[in-house]
Design an enzyme around this catalytic site. Structure first.
Site, PDB file in Angstrom:
ATOM      1  N   GLU A 148      15.110   6.467 -24.158  1.00 45.86           N
ATOM      2  CA  GLU A 148      16.441   6.501 -24.785  1.00 45.86           C
ATOM      3  C   GLU A 148      17.527   7.049 -23.865  1.00 45.86           C
ATOM      4  O   GLU A 148      18.709   6.770 -24.059  1.00 45.86           O
ATOM      5  CB  GLU A 148      16.421   7.299 -26.094  1.00 45.86           C
ATOM      6  CG  GLU A 148      15.788   6.584 -27.263  1.00 45.86           C
ATOM      7  CD  GLU A 148      14.293   6.812 -27.330  1.00 45.86           C
ATOM      8  OE1 GLU A 148      13.698   7.258 -26.314  1.00 45.86           O
ATOM      9  OE2 GLU A 148      13.703   6.535 -28.397  1.00 45.86           O
ATOM     10  N   GLY A 149      17.140   7.878 -22.879  1.00 47.50           N
ATOM     11  CA  GLY A 149      18.133   8.368 -21.910  1.00 47.50           C
ATOM     12  C   GLY A 149      18.730   7.205 -21.135  1.00 47.50           C
ATOM     13  O   GLY A 149      19.964   7.059 -21.040  1.00 47.50           O
ATOM     14  N   HIS A 150      17.869   6.350 -20.613  1.00 48.54           N
ATOM     15  CA  HIS A 150      18.353   5.173 -19.883  1.00 48.54           C
ATOM     16  C   HIS A 150      19.176   4.270 -20.815  1.00 48.54           C
ATOM     17  O   HIS A 150      20.204   3.724 -20.423  1.00 48.54           O
ATOM     18  CB  HIS A 150      17.169   4.348 -19.363  1.00 48.54           C
ATOM     19  CG  HIS A 150      16.261   5.062 -18.413  1.00 48.54           C
ATOM     20  ND1 HIS A 150      14.939   5.338 -18.702  1.00 48.54           N
ATOM     21  CD2 HIS A 150      16.470   5.562 -17.169  1.00 48.54           C
ATOM     22  CE1 HIS A 150      14.381   5.952 -17.684  1.00 48.54           C
ATOM     23  NE2 HIS A 150      15.275   6.117 -16.739  1.00 48.54           N
ATOM     24  N   LYS A 204      21.299  14.622 -16.992  1.00 48.06           N
ATOM     25  CA  LYS A 204      19.958  15.176 -16.804  1.00 48.06           C
ATOM     26  C   LYS A 204      19.728  15.501 -15.333  1.00 48.06           C
ATOM     27  O   LYS A 204      19.148  16.516 -14.989  1.00 48.06           O
ATOM     28  CB  LYS A 204      18.946  14.148 -17.323  1.00 48.06           C
ATOM     29  CG  LYS A 204      17.575  14.208 -16.741  1.00 48.06           C
ATOM     30  CD  LYS A 204      16.692  15.058 -17.570  1.00 48.06           C
ATOM     31  CE  LYS A 204      15.265  15.165 -17.090  1.00 48.06           C
ATOM     32  NZ  LYS A 204      14.857  14.336 -16.000  1.00 48.06           N
ATOM     33  N   LYS A 235      14.513  13.897 -22.308  1.00 51.64           N
ATOM     34  CA  LYS A 235      13.721  12.673 -22.142  1.00 51.64           C
ATOM     35  C   LYS A 235      13.583  12.367 -20.656  1.00 51.64           C
ATOM     36  O   LYS A 235      14.558  12.504 -19.903  1.00 51.64           O
ATOM     37  CB  LYS A 235      14.399  11.501 -22.840  1.00 51.64           C
ATOM     38  CG  LYS A 235      14.494  11.699 -24.323  1.00 51.64           C
ATOM     39  CD  LYS A 235      14.271  10.412 -25.072  1.00 51.64           C
ATOM     40  CE  LYS A 235      14.400  10.689 -26.559  1.00 51.64           C
ATOM     41  NZ  LYS A 235      13.352  10.077 -27.341  1.00 51.64           N
ATOM     42  N   SER A 254      10.986   9.823 -17.833  1.00 47.88           N
ATOM     43  CA  SER A 254       9.832   8.936 -17.623  1.00 47.88           C
ATOM     44  C   SER A 254       8.609   9.761 -17.282  1.00 47.88           C
ATOM     45  O   SER A 254       7.479   9.392 -17.599  1.00 47.88           O
ATOM     46  CB  SER A 254      10.116   7.958 -16.478  1.00 47.88           C
ATOM     47  OG  SER A 254      11.327   7.287 -16.701  1.00 47.88           O
TER      48      SER A 254
HETATM   49  P1  AMP Z   1      15.530   7.734 -13.507  1.00 43.56           P
HETATM   50  O1  AMP Z   1      14.965   6.436 -13.954  1.00 43.56           O
HETATM   51  O2  AMP Z   1      14.773   8.927 -13.992  1.00 43.56           O
HETATM   52  O3  AMP Z   1      15.824   7.760 -12.023  1.00 43.56           O
HETATM   53  O4  AMP Z   1      16.941   7.868 -14.214  1.00 43.56           O
HETATM   54  C1  AMP Z   1      17.900   6.840 -14.127  1.00 43.56           C
HETATM   55  C2  AMP Z   1      19.191   7.329 -14.721  1.00 43.56           C
HETATM   56  O5  AMP Z   1      18.964   7.707 -16.080  1.00 43.56           O
HETATM   57  C3  AMP Z   1      19.747   8.569 -14.002  1.00 43.56           C
HETATM   58  O6  AMP Z   1      21.166   8.467 -13.935  1.00 43.56           O
HETATM   59  C4  AMP Z   1      19.329   9.684 -14.903  1.00 43.56           C
HETATM   60  O7  AMP Z   1      20.150  10.815 -14.825  1.00 43.56           O
HETATM   61  C5  AMP Z   1      19.449   9.027 -16.268  1.00 43.56           C
HETATM   62  N1  AMP Z   1      18.610   9.747 -17.240  1.00 43.56           N
HETATM   63  C6  AMP Z   1      17.286  10.017 -17.137  1.00 43.56           C
HETATM   64  N2  AMP Z   1      16.867  10.750 -18.196  1.00 43.56           N
HETATM   65  C7  AMP Z   1      17.964  10.959 -18.973  1.00 43.56           C
HETATM   66  C8  AMP Z   1      18.199  11.653 -20.196  1.00 43.56           C
HETATM   67  N3  AMP Z   1      17.226  12.300 -20.843  1.00 43.56           N
HETATM   68  N4  AMP Z   1      19.447  11.650 -20.703  1.00 43.56           N
HETATM   69  C9  AMP Z   1      20.455  11.011 -20.054  1.00 43.56           C
HETATM   70  N5  AMP Z   1      20.302  10.342 -18.898  1.00 43.56           N
HETATM   71  C10 AMP Z   1      19.083  10.311 -18.359  1.00 43.56           C
END
Ligand code: AMP
Length: 299
Positions: free
Chosen positions: A42-44, A156, A191, A193
């Site tokens: 859900e963050g993504h 995050k 949240k 991965s």
């Molecule tokens: P990642 O796939 O973990 O590299 O994250 C990709 C993007 O999603 C980055 O800009 C992260 O900051 C954002 N992101 C990851 N987790 C969250 C979260 N829980 N809430 C908001 N954005 C997130």
């Protein structure tokens, strides 16, 4: 290129994506870009939601970038699920999903490096040497490939976001960076991965990270000094979980300097290592009255 569903378009090559997003052809339509490493949650999807509200076309990339992982880190065990990601991205309304291979992104390494400055020496930069060099390398490549009007990053990864904002400003990159609040699980865990790599008991304990940050922010509002706050946050996490503290830090945001009287916003950030995964989290507060600066969807 092939179409995986009637809606979303999955593209694997740079050439094809650049052709698709060519500015002459897309005319006045705006592109919002959401870079990710996949295993979507859900963050993504919140980044996608923001991007959809502000742009005509939403492009997401999924690329587990080897350049930002150090030796012995979790590049191999980073969770991946291509089909599930395509489905979730499609449901969220992503128009184009870019999923390049490592060879497509890095066919050869000419050795050119981007060296972020002081912001990258703190927090995760201190415990993951070279991590942000690798982040900026892939981000610059992706910006050049996608040429987005706006790019969406989550709070995050607050340090990553601060460094990318500086990078865009210092090098006059043309995309606008949009900050998106943290999305949390019901028990407060941010949240991520990587949460799937926690054991069941670690998953339960990991909720203590956000609880500790909340205690720290209450102490800040009550006028406690940074050292006392950091100690209390560490102690709380250590006594409520099996995690090992990588760091608990208190700095200005987004400058990431030591906190002095002139600071307007401060970040209380931590990284905690569990048996096979490392989690990060943060809270940003105003120095005026110690209240939260809303970088969190729950507030
Ligand atoms: P990642 O796939 O973990 O590299 O994250 C990709 C993007 O999603 C980055 O800009 C992260 O900051 C954002 N992101 C990851 N987790 C969250 C979260 N829980 N809430 C908001 N954005 C997130």
């Amino acid at each position: 290129m092939y179409v995986d569903s009637p809606d979303i378009e999955v593209i694997e090559t740079i050439q094809e994506l650049q052709k698709k997003l060519n500015r002459n052809e897309r005319k006045n339509t705006t592109v919002g870009f959401v870079p990710t490493m996949g295993y979507l949650h859900e963050g993504h999807l919140s980044l996608v939601k923001h991007a959809k509200e502000q742009n005509d076309i939403v492009v997401m990339s999924i690329f587990v970038n080897p350049a930002q992982f150090g030796p012995g880190e979790d590049f191999e065990s980073y969770p991946r699920d291509r089909e599930r990601d395509i489905r979730l991205a499609n449901e969220a309304g992503v128009d184009i999903l870019f999923i390049p291979t490592v060879d497509e992104m890095y066919p050869a390494d000419g050795g050119v490096r981007i060296l972020p400055a002081k912001q990258a020496h703190e927090l995760c930069g201190a415990s993951r040497p070279g991590h942000f060099d690798g982040v900026l390398k892939v981000v610059l490549k992706l910006f050049n490939i996608v040429d987005p009007d706006r790019s969406y990053f989550g709070m995050k990864d607050a340090q990553q976001l601060a460094i990318i904002e500086t990078f865009v400003r210092d090098f006059n990159l043309r995309t606008v960076i949009v900050r998106v609040p943290i999305v949390r699980e019901e028990d407060g865990l941010a949240k991520s991965s990587r949460n799937v790599n926690l054991t069941p008991s670690e998953r339960t304990e990991a909720a203590s990270i956000y609880r500790a940050l909340q205690i720290g922010s209450e102490m800040f509002a009550a006028g406690e000094i940074p050292e006392a706050i950091k100690q209390r946050v560490s102690d709380f996490i250590v006594s409520n979980s099996s995690g090992m503290i990588d760091y608990v830090e208190f700095l200005t945001y987004p400058g990431l300097d030591p906190v002095t009287d002139g600071a307007q916003e401060v970040i209380l950030a931590c990284a905690v290592k569990f048996s096979s995964t490392r989690l990060i989290d943060n809270i940003i507060m105003s120095t005026k009255d110690g209240t939260y600066v809303p970088n969190d969807d729950e507030q």
